[in-house]
Design a protein around this motif. Structure first.
Motif, short mmCIF file in Angstrom:
data_model
loop_
_atom_site.label_atom_id
_atom_site.label_comp_id
_atom_site.label_asym_id
_atom_site.label_seq_id
_atom_site.Cartn_x
_atom_site.Cartn_y
_atom_site.Cartn_z
N ALA A 1 0.82 -1.21 0.00
CA ALA A 1 0.00 0.00 0.00
C ALA A 1 0.86 1.26 0.00
CB ALA A 1 -0.93 0.00 1.22
N SER A 2 1.93 1.25 0.78
CA SER A 2 2.83 2.40 0.84
C SER A 2 3.47 2.67 -0.52
CB SER A 2 3.92 2.16 1.89
OG SER A 2 4.85 3.21 1.91
N ALA A 3 3.96 1.61 -1.16
CA ALA A 3 4.60 1.76 -2.47
C ALA A 3 3.60 2.26 -3.51
CB ALA A 3 5.21 0.43 -2.91
N TRP A 4 2.38 1.74 -3.47
CA TRP A 4 1.37 2.14 -4.44
C TRP A 4 0.98 3.62 -4.26
CZ3 TRP A 4 -3.88 3.57 -3.69
CH2 TRP A 4 -4.61 3.72 -4.89
N LEU A 5 0.83 4.06 -3.01
CA LEU A 5 0.46 5.45 -2.75
C LEU A 5 1.57 6.41 -3.18
CD1 LEU A 5 -1.27 5.04 0.72
CD2 LEU A 5 -2.37 5.74 -1.41
N LYS A 6 2.81 6.02 -2.96
CA LYS A 6 3.92 6.87 -3.39
C LYS A 6 3.89 7.08 -4.91
CE LYS A 6 7.43 6.17 0.19
NZ LYS A 6 7.84 7.58 0.31
N SER A 7 3.67 5.99 -5.64
CA SER A 7 3.61 6.10 -7.10
C SER A 7 2.38 6.87 -7.55
CB SER A 7 3.63 4.71 -7.73
OG SER A 7 2.47 3.96 -7.36
N LEU A 8 1.28 6.78 -6.79
CA LEU A 8 0.05 7.47 -7.14
C LEU A 8 0.20 8.98 -6.99
CD1 LEU A 8 -3.00 7.39 -7.82
CD2 LEU A 8 -3.44 7.22 -5.36
N PHE A 9 0.76 9.43 -5.87
CA PHE A 9 0.88 10.87 -5.62
C PHE A 9 2.13 11.46 -6.28
CE2 PHE A 9 -2.00 9.60 -2.22
CZ PHE A 9 -2.94 10.61 -2.26
N GLY A 10 3.22 10.74 -6.27
CA GLY A 10 4.44 11.18 -6.94
C GLY A 10 4.97 12.53 -6.46
N ARG A 11 4.83 12.83 -5.19
CA ARG A 11 5.28 14.13 -4.67
C ARG A 11 6.80 14.16 -4.58
NH1 ARG A 11 3.81 16.80 1.28
NH2 ARG A 11 4.01 18.99 0.62
N PRO A 12 7.43 15.23 -5.08
CA PRO A 12 8.90 15.32 -5.00
C PRO A 12 9.37 15.49 -3.55
CG PRO A 12 8.00 16.84 -6.65
CD PRO A 12 6.84 16.34 -5.84
N ARG A 13 10.59 15.04 -3.32
CA ARG A 13 11.20 15.23 -2.00
C ARG A 13 11.50 16.71 -1.76
NH1 ARG A 13 11.81 10.54 1.47
NH2 ARG A 13 11.58 8.75 0.07
N PRO A 14 11.62 17.11 -0.50
CA PRO A 14 11.96 18.51 -0.20
C PRO A 14 13.27 18.91 -0.86
CG PRO A 14 11.25 17.37 1.79
CD PRO A 14 11.40 16.32 0.73
N ASP A 15 13.27 20.09 -1.48
CA ASP A 15 14.51 20.62 -2.08
C ASP A 15 14.95 21.88 -1.35
OD1 ASP A 15 12.50 22.33 -2.81
OD2 ASP A 15 12.81 22.14 -4.97
N LEU A 16 14.31 22.12 -0.19
CA LEU A 16 14.60 23.33 0.58
C LEU A 16 15.89 23.20 1.37
CD1 LEU A 16 13.09 26.04 1.04
CD2 LEU A 16 12.07 25.01 3.09
N VAL A 17 16.22 21.97 1.77
CA VAL A 17 17.42 21.71 2.58
C VAL A 17 18.11 20.46 2.03
CG1 VAL A 17 16.41 22.73 4.65
CG2 VAL A 17 16.13 20.29 4.23
N PRO A 18 19.40 20.29 2.32
CA PRO A 18 20.09 19.06 1.90
C PRO A 18 19.53 17.84 2.63
CG PRO A 18 21.66 20.80 2.46
CD PRO A 18 20.32 21.26 2.94
N HIS A 19 19.54 16.71 1.96
CA HIS A 19 19.04 15.47 2.57
C HIS A 19 20.11 14.86 3.47
CE1 HIS A 19 16.13 15.00 -1.09
NE2 HIS A 19 15.77 15.97 -0.26
#
Length: 251
Positions: A123-141
């Motif tokens: 379910a987690s993997a499917w939701l990630k692919s469904l929403f496709g939200r980019p990771r934060p680019d405001l700060v370094p990971h």
């Protein structure tokens, strides 16, 4: 018809008396699902983005977004905590816990745990692919990331795994204090894992909040299913599945 409905209602009330937390569990599931839907809508409409940015920057040194708050050891501690929600740790913990359930003779409980956790991962993997939200680019990971951002897989799976295992293992313990301790510890670990993801800059706060709400609802749902799949109470480990079911029905 009315008499039959009243009989069913009385049976349900008797069941709730034996398991008084059932109404609270149903409320938690409903709130979790509604909360996730609300957060998802806000994320899609970008209504929460300004709050996400403020919270993320609040965890960084003023004037230097590349430096998380606190001394270097705190950042290292954040990585240690986030590892508790990683695939390797969660898989190993699941296998060990299922083995413990088998030693207690709770075969059905062990199999249900496997279904709950593998289903949560899918379910987690499917939701990630469904929403496709980019990771934060405001700060370094602070750690390596490769998948989409929403919902937080670490937060969701920490809630799914730790809470599911906590609920399942608690059902094998006769002491109420021990059961409370196990479940409380599971909640605390899930919260710490989620907070570490924001602290390390790899998730927006709403990613984590969505993971917590859905993961919590998922775990509680399977906790309720466990009441039917394996109705035995602590101390019934010596009874077979059919004997335990007969005892439960007779009550």
């Amino acid at each position: 018809m009315i008499a039959r409905s009243w009989e069913l209602f009385q049976n349900q009330v008797r069941q709730w008396r034996k398991e008084p937390l059932i109404p609270a569990a149903l409320l938690i599931i409903a709130c979790g699902l509604l909360g996730f839907i609300e957060i998802a809508e806000e994320v899609q409409q970008k209504e929460s983005h300004s709050y996400d940015e403020k919270i993320l920057l609040a965890m960084r040194e003023a004037g230097n977004p590349a430096d998380p708050l606190g001394p270097p050891w705190m950042e290292e501690m954040g990585r240690d905590l986030t590892a508790l929600g990683g695939f390797t740790i969660l898989t190993g913990l699941t296998v060990v816990s299922m083995g413990l359930m088998l030693l207690y003779g709770r075969v059905r409980l062990s199999l249900l745990t496997l279904v709950a956790i593998t289903g949560g991962m899918q379910a987690s993997a499917w939701l990630k692919s469904l929403f496709g939200r980019p990771r934060p680019d405001l700060v370094p990971h602070g750690v390596l990331v490769t998948s989409a951002s929403f919902p937080s897989g670490h937060a969701m799976m920490a809630a799914v795994v730790y809470l599911t295992l906590g609920v399942m293992l608690a059902r094998t313990q006769p002491s109420r204090k021990v059961r409370l301790y196990i479940v409380s510890l599971s909640v605390i670990i899930a919260l710490l894992v989620g907070c570490s993801r924001v602290y390390l800059g790899v998730h927006w706060p709403t990613d984590v909040l969505a993971g917590w709400t859905l993961g919590g609802a998922w775990a509680v749902t399977f906790g309720l299913i466990a009441l039917k799949v394996d109705p035995r109470r602590p101390g019934d480990e010596g009874r077979g599945d059919e004997e335990a079911k007969t005892l439960e029905e007779s009550e």
